[in-house]
Each structure stands twice: as structure tokens, then as C-alpha cells.
Design a protein around this motif. Structure first.
Motif, PDB file in Angstrom:
ATOM      1  N   GLY A 272      -3.015   5.765   6.239  1.00  0.00           N
ATOM      2  CA  GLY A 272      -2.897   4.908   5.068  1.00  0.00           C
ATOM      3  C   GLY A 272      -3.385   3.499   5.333  1.00  0.00           C
ATOM      4  O   GLY A 272      -4.061   2.888   4.496  1.00  0.00           O
TER       5      GLY A 272
ATOM      6  N   HIS B   3       1.024   7.290   8.485  1.00  0.00           N
ATOM      7  CA  HIS B   3       1.091   5.841   8.282  1.00  0.00           C
ATOM      8  C   HIS B   3      -0.239   5.159   8.573  1.00  0.00           C
ATOM      9  O   HIS B   3      -0.765   4.405   7.735  1.00  0.00           O
ATOM     10  CB  HIS B   3       2.187   5.234   9.161  1.00  0.00           C
TER      11      HIS B   3
ATOM     12  N   THR C 176      -7.241   3.484   5.753  1.00  0.00           N
ATOM     13  CA  THR C 176      -7.886   3.733   4.460  1.00  0.00           C
ATOM     14  C   THR C 176      -7.894   2.478   3.595  1.00  0.00           C
ATOM     15  O   THR C 176      -8.933   2.076   3.056  1.00  0.00           O
ATOM     16  CB  THR C 176      -7.194   4.885   3.728  1.00  0.00           C
TER      17      THR C 176
ATOM     18  N   ILE D 253       0.285   4.438   0.228  1.00  0.00           N
ATOM     19  CA  ILE D 253      -0.014   5.610   1.052  1.00  0.00           C
ATOM     20  C   ILE D 253       0.300   5.409   2.535  1.00  0.00           C
ATOM     21  O   ILE D 253       0.132   6.337   3.323  1.00  0.00           O
ATOM     22  CB  ILE D 253      -1.470   6.076   0.865  1.00  0.00           C
ATOM     23  N   GLN D 254       0.765   4.217   2.922  1.00  0.00           N
ATOM     24  CA  GLN D 254       1.163   4.063   4.316  1.00  0.00           C
ATOM     25  C   GLN D 254       2.670   4.162   4.504  1.00  0.00           C
ATOM     26  O   GLN D 254       3.177   4.002   5.608  1.00  0.00           O
ATOM     27  CB  GLN D 254       0.645   2.740   4.889  1.00  0.00           C
TER      28      GLN D 254
ATOM     29  N   ASN E 136       0.818  -1.206   0.000  1.00  0.00           N
ATOM     30  CA  ASN E 136       0.000   0.000   0.000  1.00  0.00           C
ATOM     31  C   ASN E 136       0.861   1.268   0.000  1.00  0.00           C
ATOM     32  O   ASN E 136       1.482   1.592   1.019  1.00  0.00           O
ATOM     33  CB  ASN E 136      -0.905  -0.028   1.243  1.00  0.00           C
TER      34      ASN E 136
ATOM     35  N   TYR F 187      -9.838   9.720   2.952  1.00  0.00           N
ATOM     36  CA  TYR F 187      -8.986   8.925   3.818  1.00  0.00           C
ATOM     37  C   TYR F 187      -9.685   8.667   5.154  1.00  0.00           C
ATOM     38  O   TYR F 187     -10.594   9.389   5.548  1.00  0.00           O
ATOM     39  CB  TYR F 187      -7.651   9.636   4.047  1.00  0.00           C
TER      40      TYR F 187
ATOM     41  N   TYR G  54      -6.396   3.526  -6.014  1.00  0.00           N
ATOM     42  CA  TYR G  54      -6.243   4.977  -5.871  1.00  0.00           C
ATOM     43  C   TYR G  54      -6.256   5.631  -7.256  1.00  0.00           C
ATOM     44  O   TYR G  54      -5.215   6.054  -7.764  1.00  0.00           O
ATOM     45  CB  TYR G  54      -4.947   5.318  -5.130  1.00  0.00           C
TER      46      TYR G  54
END
Length: 285
Positions: free
Chosen positions: A129, A126, A132, A62-63, A60, A108, A101
């Protein structure tokens, strides 16, 4: 026969709903791949809980922070697929980032109380993310059960609380941390330890055990207990301690002067280029 692999969100949702219409229960194990015995234990437990088991693999983006190890995070989808096939899991769900995404994505999930403490203090964004992506996976797989390892205890409590607060009809189950024979908590990132670092890594767990023993011996002051851990780790200069805290096991609330309810010791430390996290559930007051 290889495990069935699904990429598209719509295909995963359709299959899950077909299972539900047929009266089948589904258990879900979200992962970022590089599967080890800890992950496989979750899959086995999932098989005990439900008729169908879905394992997701999605690293992932976004983390991960801008200076973190997203690019170097181990990716071994073929080997992971073979492991899941040997266990008899039903589906490997491997969505792509472009669908998770898409252009214009801007929504989020955030926990106002627990996202910015402990690991969240050192990894801004973190847990936003994590929450989410897991909420999106929950909405896609629509499982009855979701299983997570307790090695990342903060993450587990956040996900359990998210499911409760956002009314997901999912039972979130935590599985005890699996460890190598020398005590090191199993983690995909352990693959990046050098042989010398791997030999030193179990010292973190040994120091944590000393805290538990001191608490069982009657010491109830968090700072005194943490000083025990820091003193022990000071003998291993290769470790760079990021944080060590003792928090309430139920909700990660901070203690005052005295431990007066079941507690958990949470630690993060760097060893070479690898960031290790671990925790130890402590006995009651």
C-alpha cells in the motif's frame, strides 16, 4: 495568506510542470497529516533543497489492515494547513480517495525482498500500500526531491529502492528521526497515548540505547544484543514487544552470527492501543 490547496491530480501535475518549465526545482514531502515537528523539519529541509515545496496529506486506506486504526487515525487538515502556511510551503496537495483509487482499480507496487520482513511480517500488504500510493504521488507531483523521515527505516529503504528500480528521476532523501526531549520518536500516533502510557513510552528508546552502547563496547553478536533490549523492556510490563531485529543498514539484510557492517536496530512494540515503531542506526562493525 493561506497555503494554496490542490485536490485534483490533474491540477497538481499541471502546476508542477509549469514550475519545471520555468526552471524551478520541486521538493515533495508526502504525509498522512496530523503534522508534528518531525514533519515540519522535513518541510524546512525541502525548502533548503528546492525552489518550490509540495506537502501531501492523504490517509491511505490500502496500507491499513482490516483490524488497524484507519478510522481512528488523526485527521486535522485545517490545523495542518495553518502549520504549513506559517512555514511558507507552496502547496498542500490533498487528493481524495475516489480519485486515487477509482472503481476498478487493480494495480499495485510490491518489493519482492523487503515488503514481508520486519513490520511487513505483522502487517500483510502494508508496504504494498505504501509503495503504491507513493508511486502514484511521485507520478502526479513529479518532484526533483522527495523527503522522508527515517523513523520508519524499513519504509525509507523500500521507497529509496523503489525510486531506483522503477527509474523515477527523483532523489529520495532520508531525514534523521526527531525525538521529544525524553527520547520518544515523534509520531502522529503518539496523540493516542494516555498520560500514563506517554510517561512509559521513552523506555523503548532507553532500551535501544543500551543495545548501541553494548555494540560500541565490543559485543558483535546480534542475539546477545537483542537479549539486552528484551531484558530491559521486561521491567516495563505495559510494553508488548512485537519484534526487535538488527539488520544491515544498507539493505536490511539479516546478519548471521556476527555484525560485520553498519547496522540498524528496528523495533515495534505495543503500548496500550498504540503501536510504536522506532529504530536506531548503530555504528559500524
Amino acid at each position: 495568506m493561506p497555503i494554496r490547496t490542490i485536490i485534483a491530480l490533474a491540477d497538481m501535475r499541471q502546476l508542477s510542470r509549469e514550475w519545471r518549465a520555468a526552471g524551478k526545482k520541486t521538493a515533495f514531502v508526502p504525509t498522512m497529516g496530523a503534522l508534528h515537528d518531525g514533519h515540519l523539519a522535513l518541510v524546512r529541509e525541502a525548502q533548503n533543497k528546492a525552489d518550490r515545496v509540495v506537502v501531501s496529506i492523504f490517509v491511505n486506506p490500502i496500507q491499513f489492515g482490516p483490524k488497524e486504526d484507519f478510522a481512528s487515525y488523526p485527521r486535522m487538515l485545517q490545523l495542518d494547513s495553518e502549520k504549513l502556511t506559517s512555514l511558507g510551503a507552496d502547496v498542500l496537495f490533498a487528493p481524495n480517495a475516489a480519485e486515487m483509487y477509482p472503481a476498478g482499480y487493480e494495480t499495485y507496487v510490491y518489493n519482492d525482498k523487503r515488503s514481508d520482513i520486519l513490520c511487513g511480517r505483522f502487517r500483510p500488504g502494508h508496504f504494498q500500500g505504501v509503495l503504491t500510493i507513493v508511486s502514484k504521488l511521485f507520478n502526479t507531483v513529479e518532484p526533483d526531491f522527495a523527503l522522508f523521515g527515517k523513523k520508519d527505516y524499513q519504509q525509507f529503504t523500500l521507497l529509496r529502492k523503489m525510486a531506483q528500480d522503477l527509474c523515477f528521476p527523483i532523489e529520495v532523501i532520508g531525514h534523521p528521526t526527531l525525538r521529544d526531549p525524553d527520547g520518544l520518536a515523534m509520531s502522529s500516533r503518539n496523540l493516542r497515548l494516555t498520560p500514563e502510557e506517554r510517561a512509559l513510552a521513552p523506555e523503548l528508546y532507553r532500551a535501544m540505547q543500551m543495545v548501541k552502547e553494548a555494540l560500541q563496547g565490543g559485543q558483535k553478536k546480534p542475539q546477545v544484543l537483542l537479549d539486552t533490549l528484551k531484558k530491559q523492556l521486561s521491567h516495563v510490563p505495559a510494553f508488548r514487544l512485537e519484534y526487535a531485529e538488527i539488520r544491515a543498514a544498507a539493505d536490511l539484510a539479516d546478519f548471521g552470527e556476527t555484525i560485520d557492517q553498519p547496522a540498524v536496530l528496528l523495533v515495534a512494540a505495543h503500548l496500550g492501543s498504540v503501536r510504536l515503531i522506532d529504530n536506531l542506526e548503530l555504528s559500524g562493525p
